[in-house]
Design an enzyme around this catalytic site. Sequence first.
Site, PDB file in Angstrom:
ATOM      1  N   HIS A  87     -10.136   1.414  -1.004  1.00 49.27           N
ATOM      2  CA  HIS A  87     -10.742   1.009   0.291  1.00 49.27           C
ATOM      3  C   HIS A  87     -11.307  -0.530   0.848  1.00 49.27           C
ATOM      4  CE1 HIS A  87     -10.003   2.909   4.424  1.00 49.27           C
ATOM      5  NE2 HIS A  87      -9.307   2.893   4.148  1.00 49.27           N
ATOM      6  N   HIS A 111       1.225  -1.285   0.063  1.00 52.69           N
ATOM      7  CA  HIS A 111       0.284   0.419  -0.151  1.00 52.69           C
ATOM      8  C   HIS A 111       1.345   1.336   0.081  1.00 52.69           C
ATOM      9  CE1 HIS A 111      -3.745   2.163   0.291  1.00 52.69           C
ATOM     10  NE2 HIS A 111      -3.743   2.940   1.427  1.00 52.69           N
TER      11      HIS A 111
END
Lengths: 736, 233
Positions: free
Chosen positions: A91, A44
């Site tokens: 997300h 990420h």
Amino acid sequence: MPVTQETLDEIALSRDEYEAIIDRLGREPEPLELGLFGALWSEHCGYKHTKALLRTLPSSSDRLLVAPGAENAGVVDLGDGLAVCFKIESHNHPSAVEPFEGAATGVGGIIRDIFAMGARPIALLNSLRFGQPDDARTRYLLNGVIGGISSYGNCIGIPDVGGEIFFSDTYKGNPLVNAMCVGLIENGKMASASAKEPGDLLMLVGADTGRDGIHGASGLASRSFEEQAEMRSAVQVGNPFLEKVLIEACIESLDLPGVVGLQDCGAAGITSAAIEMAERSGMGLKLTIDDVPRREEGMTPYEVMLSESQERMLLAVTHGMEGPVFDLFEKWDLDATVIGEFELGENVRIYDEGVEVSSTPVITLTDAPEYKFAGVKPQWLTDLQNADLSATPIPSESPSEILLKMLASPNIASRFPIYRQYDYHVQTNTVVEPGGDAAVLRLKGSKRGIAVSTDCNGRICYLDPEIGTAIAVAEACRNLSVTGALPVALTDGLNFGNPETPDVQFQLTESIAGMGRAADAFGIPIVSGNASLYNQSQGTDIFPTPIIGSLGLLKDVEKHVTAGFKSDGDVIIMLGADSAWDDIDGLAGSEYLDLIHGKVEGQPKLDMDLEIRTQAVCRDAIEKGLVKSGHDVSDGGLAVAITESAVIGGIGASITAAPGERWDAAMFGETQSRIIVSATSENLSEIEKLAQVSNVPMVALGTVGGESLSFGDSITLPLADADDAWKNGFSRATAD
Amino acid sequence: MKFGIVVFPGTWSEKDTHHAVNGVLGQDAEYIWHGDEALDQYDAIVLPGGFSYGDFLRCGAIARFSPVMEAVRNFADKGGPVVGICNGFQVLCESGLLPGVLMRNDHLEFRCIWTDLKVENDTTMFTSTATKGQTLHIPMSHGEGNYQADEATIEKLEGNGQVVFRYADAAGNVTPEINPNGSINNIAGIINERGNVMGMMPHPEKASEKLIGGDDGNVIFKSMIENIVATLA
């Protein structure tokens, strides 16, 4: 002491990566340091599997005021003293675990990315993928995600103007929740996420820090969450009210002379935000971690550094000029605390109660390993591409029945039941509301406007990641061009499966190559991006889903057109093709093939030159005021596109040509580069001239008017029936 | 004339309101911070939409205790014109400046849609440029706009002509099908007995220009301007 496998698993570092850390530090890392590495070397934050590929993407343009990579997002000049920045963020895993808060904090996170640039957020979009809605858990996820987006976006006063939603079993259990935010900046007032000089203070503003979201970046986002029995505590809880206040305070603070830098605190919390700031500033940083205001007692430095508590921002403030900053945040009832100081040197030094608990070179932390791989095309893909589409049986149902089924498909039916839950009017700039190909916003104080859209067909990308992603770019741009807007910049949200497998490595390599090729062909930069890997459902990688966000410029926003047909007697014209109906190849990866025959196969195609010429002619015709409506032919093919324009406009349409024996391929094939416009018959010859000059094929299809739809001799249908299927299809498909 | 636009933390329609009354209609307008207590310089007060104080507890329930609301009450007591839009309407009800409550929409979802509001009373200072029975095309955007009050209050409101707007279709038909939130008698906006405090759920400031879908919202602000300027002259 050798580290246990359990510890490494918790922070998603491999044994090899651990060895690399020892090598770089010349010693075993302390537990706190290991946490920092786990966060910053996560997929990420560190883009281990995508960095090398992303570097190949086009990132230059005359319109760029801030280059991508220099800050959190590139900034694009719109003229008239206005500039814009935009970005997509995923997300996915938090939303799979806790859909409402996962989606809400996804929206909150991308908004912080944008106002960290000094931009006022003016629009939100979201791109969602779920399993088929006949599954109860999928409906729970769907309702939770929509509820979360609605709750956060509505409270914060940013209009939610568009996006897409797509259902396929490939996303069952691993939904994709990508949010895009667009921000407007006065040219020259961009904020930087860095400090200016040693001695500058690092200030934390906004929420207190709690134990929520620890290991969000490393644990949830960077491996298959299905391995985790219970990761709910790694999902943060959002407070849109606090973020709304934070936006106002932070944007106001940029007018204070002492505020030199602004950075959002997102994935990996203070760790990522502060250390990236130090890296960007080319300085060291001393953090006094015990100064961070906490929600609860007894938190360790490790927990404070890795907390992903929401609604926090970092400021770099000139030493001695912090007084007015405190005053401003107090006015907004927000906490502001000095938690560190930039300094000469290379290390980030962390102090807890006066004791140095860690000192690590910034570059060692931020320079995550880079994995390079060359993809090999799997045999199963070749087989799928070579499928004989002409063997597809012609349905026994009538063409009208198939059209109604297509219109009612959850992938095609009107999204009004969703977007009516989002405020799309606030800020009073929305010229074209959600429901069209792209949303159009005016820019107050200027004649100009912008169009924004997102696009990606995962089915097509699965069948050919290179061409599929080029098509995603083409279509994201086409969505802009059919309103009259010139595409000027792109952002990407990469959603892929496990990058440690050869198939996904192939998909990533090909997909990013296709994206680069298409962006180059359009001559526009990719100004920002996000990567979400390890998306797997029931052990199977999702369809590669590189979501493309696109932004276009209208020099005169009044000249835009919308998708609906307007007046009786207008001529319906298709740009980009010389015959009305599609051929059998158009069925590759189509909604028709999936919905009616349960198949995802065939070889998608794109003629990039034709695509670009066709879009240019469409924009030109709109600019000259020759056309009254514009709509892209995409999911569901020509029959669905014509029906949508008719239903949106509330007026019928009649197409003259007969679809022929393969009426299914003819009407529902999805060959690219086709645009439907309508115009008065007087303007037809002018449009023909424009098309001819640019060597763009076109065909007059029929006329607008009446209260029914007719497609040659195949379909005659009351408009009301099509309207009912399209408008109510989504609610029916998602009803409990 | 000069509009005062109240800003609570969490308000988001203040800029849209400013744009409508100042940018479009050319009147003076200033923001009033929730801690302010001096309103004498304003000719009219707008409580705009948003989520004041996050609407924690209940919509408008915390805003009613802010210093500025005490000042708004005094301003209204002296006959000053006050209009509450969406969250502002909720705040006026919570403060007791208007009767009734705004409950959760009956279908439990947030709704952002264009509505057609039938003008039921064209004699108020907020609707005098409209014609009774006419419809105004104005969007709404709320999760808690379901207007309810006890029977006696409703009877009084209806009897006194205090119901200013009702949700209707474009032709002005008031039907249960067109009711977007479950409000009793399709009520979208009411006024106090004295006629100087009005609350409405839909957003007139979001319908201020044809480019953004319509300018019917200006009818309300223009009516205020006409009536207030007349008293100032």
